[in-house]
Design a protein around this motif. Structure first.
Motif, PDB file in Angstrom:
ATOM      1  N   ARG A  52       4.200   1.470  -1.086  1.00 16.12           N
ATOM      2  CA  ARG A  52       4.832   1.576  -2.389  1.00 16.12           C
ATOM      3  C   ARG A  52       4.410   0.988  -3.516  1.00 16.12           C
ATOM      4  O   ARG A  52       4.937  -0.068  -4.124  1.00 16.12           O
ATOM      5  N   PRO A  53       2.914   1.112  -3.935  1.00 14.85           N
ATOM      6  CA  PRO A  53       2.225   0.339  -4.910  1.00 14.85           C
ATOM      7  C   PRO A  53       3.068   0.384  -6.229  1.00 14.85           C
ATOM      8  O   PRO A  53       2.645  -0.730  -7.040  1.00 14.85           O
ATOM      9  N   ASN A  54       3.742   1.204  -6.540  1.00 15.38           N
ATOM     10  CA  ASN A  54       4.274   1.228  -8.088  1.00 15.38           C
ATOM     11  C   ASN A  54       5.760   0.812  -8.102  1.00 15.38           C
ATOM     12  O   ASN A  54       6.291   1.198  -8.908  1.00 15.38           O
ATOM     13  N   ASN A  55       6.398   0.609  -7.055  1.00 11.38           N
ATOM     14  CA  ASN A  55       7.823   0.253  -7.018  1.00 11.38           C
ATOM     15  C   ASN A  55       7.906  -0.983  -7.434  1.00 11.38           C
ATOM     16  O   ASN A  55       7.392  -2.074  -7.322  1.00 11.38           O
ATOM     17  N   PRO A  56       8.711  -0.748  -8.775  1.00 10.39           N
ATOM     18  CA  PRO A  56       8.912  -2.160  -9.632  1.00 10.39           C
ATOM     19  C   PRO A  56       9.470  -3.259  -9.005  1.00 10.39           C
ATOM     20  O   PRO A  56       9.196  -4.543  -9.405  1.00 10.39           O
ATOM     21  N   GLU A 105       0.853  -1.245   0.035  1.00 11.85           N
ATOM     22  CA  GLU A 105       0.041   0.115  -0.080  1.00 11.85           C
ATOM     23  C   GLU A 105       0.920   1.181   0.012  1.00 11.85           C
ATOM     24  O   GLU A 105       0.383   2.288  -0.509  1.00 11.85           O
ATOM     25  N   SER A 138       5.096 -10.561  -8.220  1.00 17.96           N
ATOM     26  CA  SER A 138       4.975 -11.639  -9.455  1.00 17.96           C
ATOM     27  C   SER A 138       5.494 -13.006  -9.138  1.00 17.96           C
ATOM     28  O   SER A 138       4.906 -13.856  -9.811  1.00 17.96           O
ATOM     29  N   ASN A 194       1.497 -12.095  -1.460  1.00 12.91           N
ATOM     30  CA  ASN A 194       0.503 -10.971  -1.512  1.00 12.91           C
ATOM     31  C   ASN A 194      -0.641 -11.560  -0.968  1.00 12.91           C
ATOM     32  O   ASN A 194      -1.446 -11.931  -1.662  1.00 12.91           O
ATOM     33  N   GLN A 231       6.779  -5.001  -7.017  1.00 17.53           N
ATOM     34  CA  GLN A 231       5.777  -5.606  -8.037  1.00 17.53           C
ATOM     35  C   GLN A 231       6.407  -6.994  -8.761  1.00 17.53           C
ATOM     36  O   GLN A 231       5.674  -8.081  -8.701  1.00 17.53           O
ATOM     37  N   ASN A 232       7.784  -6.921  -9.051  1.00 20.08           N
ATOM     38  CA  ASN A 232       8.529  -8.120  -9.394  1.00 20.08           C
ATOM     39  C   ASN A 232       8.458  -9.155  -8.332  1.00 20.08           C
ATOM     40  O   ASN A 232       8.237 -10.202  -8.853  1.00 20.08           O
TER      41      ASN A 232
END
Length: 194
Positions: free
Chosen positions: A71-75, A69, A82, A88, A78-79
Motif C-alpha cells: 500500500r505505497p500510496n496509502n496516506p 510495499e 512520517s 520504516n 505515509q503519515n
C-alpha cells in the motif's frame, strides 16, 4: 514498536485492509494469520494482537515493509511513517554526513537531550546506545561517537529523522534544521552517496 505505536498502526492497518487481504499479505511472508490471532474476535483486535506478536517475535520490520510495499500510496500509512520514521526499515542508499554537520547536529542533540533520553531514542531504533559509545566519557563526546558510528554504518538518516520526529519544536533542533535546510526532507541533497 512501542505499545502506543502498535495501537496507532492497528487503526491504520484495519482501515487499509480487509481480513482476506491482510491474510494474503501474511501468506506472502510465509505466515498464517490464524496462527497468531483467534478467529473469533473483531478484525481490529486481530490486527492489534498480530502486530504485538510480530513485534515480540522480531518480525515487525518485515511486516511493516510488506505493508509499505503493498500500500505505497496509502496516506494514513505515509503519515504514520512520517511521524515514526524509525518504523520504516525500507532499505535506503547509504549516505554520509559531512563532519561540520556532525559537529553542529551533535551540539543540537546535546541541548535537546540528556543521556537517558538519547539512549531511549536509540532503543526505539532497535539499537543499544552503549554499543556505540564508551560509558565513561562526557555526554558531548558520547554524542559525537554515536553520530560518527551512525554515519559510518549508514543509519545517520534514520537517526536524524527520529530526532526530528521526536523533538520537532525543540529550538536547537529547529535552528539546526534552518541552518542546514536540506535536513527537512528524507533525502538530503548535500549528503554524499557512498
Amino acid at each position: 514498536m512501542t505499545g502506543p505505536e502498535i495501537v496507532t498502526f492497528t487503526q491504520i492497518v484495519s482501515n487499509a485492509y480487509r481480513v482476506d487481504e491482510f491474510s494474503d499479505l501474511l501468506l506472502g511472508l510465509n505466515r498464517n494469520f490464524l496462527d497468531y490471532v483467534p478467529g473469533t474476535v473483531p478484525f481490529p483486535q486481530q490486527v492489534k494482537e498480530l502486530l504485538a506478536a510480530a513485534n515480540s517475535k522480531g518480525w515487525i520490520s518485515e511486516l511493516v515493509l510488506a505493508i509499505i510495499e503493498d500500500r505505497p500510496n496509502n496516506p494514513l500509512i505515509q503519515n504514520f511513517l512520517s511521524r515514526y520514521p524509525y518504523c520504516n526499515q525500507t532499505p535506503k542508499p547509504e549516505l554520509t554526513m559531512p563532519w561540520l554537520e556532525i559537529v553542529q547536529f551533535g551540539k543540537a542533540i546535546c541541548t535537546a537531550y540528556n543521556s537517558r533520553e538519547l539512549s531511549n531514542l536509540i532503543l526505539h531504533l532497535n539499537r543499544n546506545f552503549l554499543e556505540y559509545v564508551p560509558e565513561n566519557i562526557p555526554f558531548p563526546a558520547q554524542v559525537t561517537e554515536l553520530l560518527e558510528a551512525a554515519n559510518r554504518q549508514g543509519w545517520i538518516l534514520e537517526l536524524v529523522l527520529a530526532v526530528v520526529a521526536e523533538r520537532p519544536k525543540n529550538p536547537s533542533i529547529r535552528n539546526f534544521l534552518s541552518e542546514y535546510s536540506n535536513w527537512g526532507s528524507s533525502e538530503p541533497l548535500a549528503w554524499s552517496k557512498q
